[in-house]
Motif scaffolding. Structure first.
Motif, mmCIF file in Angstrom:
data_model
loop_
_atom_site.group_PDB
_atom_site.id
_atom_site.type_symbol
_atom_site.label_atom_id
_atom_site.label_comp_id
_atom_site.label_asym_id
_atom_site.label_seq_id
_atom_site.Cartn_x
_atom_site.Cartn_y
_atom_site.Cartn_z
ATOM 1 N N ASN A 1 0.938 -0.989 0.049
ATOM 2 C CA ASN A 1 -0.079 0.032 -0.055
ATOM 3 C C ASN A 1 0.839 1.239 0.088
ATOM 4 O O ASN A 1 1.817 1.260 0.730
ATOM 5 N N VAL A 2 0.475 2.282 -0.793
ATOM 6 C CA VAL A 2 1.449 3.491 -0.940
ATOM 7 C C VAL A 2 0.642 4.750 -1.211
ATOM 8 O O VAL A 2 -0.543 4.559 -1.488
ATOM 9 N N GLY A 3 1.105 5.783 -1.137
ATOM 10 C CA GLY A 3 0.468 7.136 -0.847
ATOM 11 C C GLY A 3 1.146 7.976 -1.997
ATOM 12 O O GLY A 3 2.253 7.686 -2.239
ATOM 13 N N TYR A 4 0.397 8.903 -2.272
ATOM 14 C CA TYR A 4 0.828 9.761 -3.729
ATOM 15 C C TYR A 4 0.627 11.276 -3.374
ATOM 16 O O TYR A 4 -0.590 11.677 -3.170
ATOM 17 N N VAL A 5 1.523 12.196 -3.334
ATOM 18 C CA VAL A 5 1.242 13.629 -3.139
ATOM 19 C C VAL A 5 1.922 14.206 -4.206
ATOM 20 O O VAL A 5 3.183 14.108 -4.470
ATOM 21 N N ASN A 6 1.056 14.720 -5.262
ATOM 22 C CA ASN A 6 1.509 15.496 -6.353
ATOM 23 C C ASN A 6 0.439 16.551 -6.895
ATOM 24 O O ASN A 6 -0.623 16.618 -6.202
ATOM 25 N N VAL A 7 0.579 17.227 -7.841
ATOM 26 C CA VAL A 7 -0.327 18.088 -8.410
ATOM 27 C C VAL A 7 -0.356 17.994 -9.860
ATOM 28 O O VAL A 7 0.790 18.015 -10.708
ATOM 29 N N ALA A 8 -1.480 17.925 -10.600
ATOM 30 C CA ALA A 8 -1.639 17.747 -11.936
ATOM 31 C C ALA A 8 -1.397 18.975 -12.727
ATOM 32 O O ALA A 8 -1.837 20.118 -12.313
ATOM 33 N N GLY A 9 -0.976 19.070 -13.984
ATOM 34 C CA GLY A 9 -1.103 20.369 -14.806
ATOM 35 C C GLY A 9 0.242 21.134 -14.592
ATOM 36 O O GLY A 9 0.390 22.176 -15.587
ATOM 37 N N ILE A 10 1.336 20.585 -14.079
ATOM 38 C CA ILE A 10 2.615 21.209 -14.010
ATOM 39 C C ILE A 10 3.621 20.199 -14.891
ATOM 40 O O ILE A 10 3.935 19.138 -14.279
ATOM 41 N N ALA A 11 4.210 20.731 -15.731
ATOM 42 C CA ALA A 11 5.024 20.084 -16.717
ATOM 43 C C ALA A 11 5.827 18.985 -16.046
ATOM 44 O O ALA A 11 5.724 17.804 -16.281
ATOM 45 N N PRO A 12 6.867 19.390 -15.178
ATOM 46 C CA PRO A 12 7.706 18.359 -14.482
ATOM 47 C C PRO A 12 6.982 17.297 -13.699
ATOM 48 O O PRO A 12 7.505 16.244 -13.826
ATOM 49 N N LEU A 13 6.002 17.824 -12.930
ATOM 50 C CA LEU A 13 5.338 16.929 -12.146
ATOM 51 C C LEU A 13 4.605 15.947 -12.807
ATOM 52 O O LEU A 13 4.112 14.663 -12.817
ATOM 53 N N ASP A 14 4.033 16.377 -14.042
ATOM 54 C CA ASP A 14 3.356 15.430 -15.007
ATOM 55 C C ASP A 14 4.167 14.195 -15.420
ATOM 56 O O ASP A 14 3.730 13.111 -15.579
ATOM 57 N N ARG A 15 5.310 15.089 -15.964
ATOM 58 C CA ARG A 15 6.347 13.693 -16.417
ATOM 59 C C ARG A 15 6.738 12.632 -15.513
ATOM 60 O O ARG A 15 6.708 11.445 -15.700
ATOM 61 N N ARG A 16 6.874 13.209 -14.191
ATOM 62 C CA ARG A 16 7.225 12.296 -13.232
ATOM 63 C C ARG A 16 5.863 11.418 -12.680
ATOM 64 O O ARG A 16 5.813 10.241 -12.108
ATOM 65 N N ASP A 17 4.790 11.837 -12.908
ATOM 66 C CA ASP A 17 3.291 11.425 -12.711
ATOM 67 C C ASP A 17 3.147 10.011 -13.753
ATOM 68 O O ASP A 17 3.033 8.916 -13.318
ATOM 69 N N LYS A 18 3.727 10.245 -15.037
ATOM 70 C CA LYS A 18 3.655 9.245 -15.671
ATOM 71 C C LYS A 18 4.659 7.935 -15.495
ATOM 72 O O LYS A 18 4.127 6.626 -15.510
#
Length: 369
Positions: free
Chosen positions: A181-198
């Motif tokens: 089980n894991v948790g995720y803290v991020n924000v969509a719509g910001i280019a570098p964070l979107d690349r890391r999200d993928k």
């Protein structure tokens, strides 16, 4: 480990200090970092081409926000490299307001600059101004905005975000294994964070992790505003082995949230991104759950982006090119074993962070830290 009130107050205090130092416009002479990283520069061995063969070259940086350790270090590197090149640098800081950033981009264009760095922000907000600048003959270098679809002639620069994420997530797999089980803290719509999200999504599927929550926000006080969101998520989903928070302000928020949930002490590992002296202190603190981060040196990135703009202005970069900056993995064990306490120590232990060979030329005085 510091108690919850101390960590939250510390984050808030740093945020206020950094916000107070940001400027809506100014020159390279004004410092915005409480303790700027020292820099040295190489001696050019060739004469500078136009327009750098004459003094008075005007450049602007238009940034979406100057708040936070990463952005402060980035601006310091930009200023140091601009000073080494002998250019007149104006700084515009929208303080997290997208409409203000668009307005400031128009102001920079009207100010008579020959080159502009646009750092972070959103394509819909910035594309009209970027194309306006390019049409006016102003060279534009973008940092961490997916803008080339609507402004294909701009030069794109970015950290190698997919590599940054995979370095950290490989460590996370090694530490916690699969099927957790894991948790995720991020924000969509910001280019570098979107690349890391993928990359994150790929790992969740491949490693059969169960994502129990996804939360986070991006503001001019990301750490303080995100911390209660993460705390609430942890109260509802305490059974997590690890949390991925791929931006250091989000990592700080996660640490604060964990301190607000003392029943989870020693049970949850945190994996982040970016590095600063403040981050190093948090990672190496006793009982710290922040065990790994993927990072570049923001000072060196800021300097390299400035060099990229200089090369573009000198006509030596292909229109619409992309320049990537490689990250490294930094673990808590490495920092402690090498007794690394700050960025000076880290640069000495990992000289590759200087990336002095990227966007360099024999006529550029390359700044290193």
């Amino acid at each position: 480990m510091r108690n919850t009130k101390t960590l939250v107050a510390g984050i808030a205090g740093v945020s206020m200090l950094l916000l107070a130092g940001c400027s809506q416009g100014g020159t390279s002479g004004a410092s915005t970092t409480p303790a700027a990283a020292p820099a040295t520069s190489t001696t050019p061995v060739a004469a500078a081409p136009a327009p750098f063969d004459k003094p008075g070259v005007k450049i602007a940086i238009v940034q979406q926000s100057g708040q936070g350790d990463y952005f402060q270090q980035y601006l310091n590197g930009t200023k140091k490299q601009a000073a080494a090149l002998g250019v007149d640098l104006s700084v515009y800081d929208a303080q997290g307001d997208n409409a203000t950033q668009a307005t400031q981009l128009d102001q920079a264009i009207a100010s008579g600059v020959s080159g502009i760095i646009v750092r972070h922000g959103f394509p819909d907000t910035l594309c009209p101004g970027v194309n306006k600048a390019l049409k006016a003959g102003i060279k534009v270098v973008i940092y961490d905005i997916e803008i080339q679809k609507c402004a294909p002639d701009a030069v794109q620069t970015q950290q190698s975000d997919a590599k940054m994420a995979s370095l950290v997530l490989d460590q996370m797999v090694s530490d916690i294994g699969t099927g957790k089980n894991v948790g995720y803290v991020n924000v969509a719509g910001i280019a570098p964070l979107d690349r890391r999200d993928k990359v994150w999504r790929d790992y969740v599927q491949k490693e059969n992790w169960k994502q129990l929550f996804y939360t986070g926000t991006f503001t001019n006080s990301t750490a303080t505003d995100t911390a209660p969101m993460v705390s609430n998520a942890l109260r509802a989903n305490p059974d997590v082995a690890a949390i991925y928070a791929p931006y250091d302000e989000l990592s700080k928020a996660t640490l604060s949230a964990l301190e607000q949930n003392p029943n989870l002490k020693g049970k949850v590992k945190v994996y982040g991104a970016d590095i600063s002296t403040a981050d190093i202190e948090l990672m190496t603190a006793a009982d710290s759950p922040w065990v790994a981060t993927g990072a570049t040196d923001p000072n060196a990135i800021g300097a390299a982006v400035m060099r990229t703009l200089a090369l573009d202005m000198a006509g030596t970069i292909t229109k619409g090119a992309t320049v990537d900056f490689p990250p490294i993995l930094i673990t808590q064990d490495f920092l402690r074993s090498k007794n690394i306490r700050n960025m000076v120590d880290l640069r000495a232990a990992e000289p590759s962070l200087n990336i002095s060979d990227i966007s360099s030329a024999d006529w550029i005085p390359v700044v290193t830290f």
